[in-house]
Write an enzyme that holds these catalytic residues in place. Structure first.
Site: not given
Ligand code: MRU
Length: 334
Positions: A55-57, A89, A187, A228, A238-239
């Site tokens: 995960r993570g862009a 995603r 996370q 992201d 972002n998150k």
């Protein structure tokens, strides 16, 4: 990144390719266990992205690049594989950027395996530069707040938001990090804390809703988060929970920075409201681990990201230097 297993510290990447197999540190089971997930074909790669093994862009982008190289080695229909990977995603722009990068290089006749390795190495180099520029913002004694995980697990080797902190620590600065736990998938508590611990960086995990109190008390000097997707106007996704931190930061006069490479900038999107927001399973909110925490029959809503307008951002820490939000369009407009 430094990883300590049974008291022994070694360097490890979040993902890499060995022959035809793509190997991932399985981020679903950290920090409890270090397990390697092996993707043997594009279906496994799509699963790894969707289920958040990775995960993570930027790391999602590297996964897609390797996934296409693997599909080429296995003689698959690359257009179909690219299409399947692009539907894993929706928010992180790096996924689409990496797929286009790979298809362009293949169309030009380049070796796909070489292209995927170039892509991964390039991300590492860009994040190292982000670390160098961002480090200039960090003073000895700085107390930095971060949200989610924008570290080496999310990027490769350095990270984006965590890269400046890694650099600062390695340069001998004494820094302290407030780590938002980052509900619902945690996370921050699980991954960022694990990375900072391995790096020997002092930190404490806070409940997401504790940040306001700390800012009001003057216990946060600087905020650095990842992104992201960044729109041309300098708004970004972002998150979930990032936006409220940015608003609080402005209220309390705390500089709020976003660290991200070029591959996160969507030059086809004018402003942050055009960014597609992923909605994930209700169960991520209704359960803590395997334990249901809400009454039976009650529903939840679970947007995985939020968007922050440019007015809340002091600057973007990029591989090209630190840019004001209005410089994004001037510099990167297609
Ligand atoms: O859902 P995730 O864990 O893939 O989301 C990642 C984030 O939102 C990170 O905070 C981030 O900054 C982008 S990746 C460097």
């Amino acid at each position: 990144m430094k990883v300590t297993v049974n008291g022994e510290t070694r360097e490890m990447r979040a993902l890499w390719m060995e022959g035809e197999i793509i190997k991932f540190i399985d981020q679903r089971v950290l920090p409890e266990r270090i397990e390697i997930f092996q993707a043997r074909d594009y279906n496994d790669v799509a699963f790894a992205i969707k289920d958040m093994v990775v995960r993570g862009a930027p790391a999602i982008g590297v996964s897609a690049a390797y996934g296409i190289a693997q599909a080429y080695m296995q003689g698959r229909d690359l257009k179909r594989v690219a299409d399947i990977l692009s539907k894993t995603r929706p928010t992180a722009y790096d996924l689409f950027y990496a797929i286009r990068y790979m298809m362009d290089r293949i169309e030009r006749g380049d070796d796909p395996i070489r292209a995927a390795e170039d892509y991964a190495n390039d991300i590492v180099e860009r994040s190292r530069k982000i670390g160098e520029y961002g480090n200039k913002l960090i003073k000895n004694g700085s107390r930095i707040l971060t949200h989610c995980n924008a570290g080496a697990l999310a990027v490769l080797d350095w990270g984006t938001a965590l890269a400046p902190m890694r650099m600062a620590k390695r340069e001998g600065k004494d820094i302290f990090v407030w780590v938002d736990e980052t509900r619902p998938r945690l996370q921050g508590a699980k991954l960022t804390s694990w990375e900072l611990k391995n790096e020997g960086i002092r930190h404490k995990i806070i409940a997401d809703n504790a940040a306001g109190l700390l800012m009001k008390r003057g216990e946060v000097d600087l905020i650095i988060v990842g992104a992201d997707r960044i729109a041309l106007n300098g708004g970004f996704a972002n998150k979930i929970g990032t936006y409220e931190k940015a608003v609080l930061a402005k209220t309390h006069g705390i500089p709020f920075y976003v660290a991200a490479p070029f591959s996160t900038i969507d030059r086809g999107i004018r402003n942050e409201d055009m960014i597609p927001i992923e909605e994930r399973s209700q169960d991520e909110v209704l359960y803590a681990g395997k334990c249901r925490i809400a009454p039976d029959g009650v529903e939840a809503y679970n947007p995985a990201f939020d968007v922050t307008p440019p007015d809340y951002v002091e600057g973007f820490i990029t591989e090209y230097g630190i840019l004001r939000p209005d410089e994004i369009e001037k510099r990167f407009s297609p």
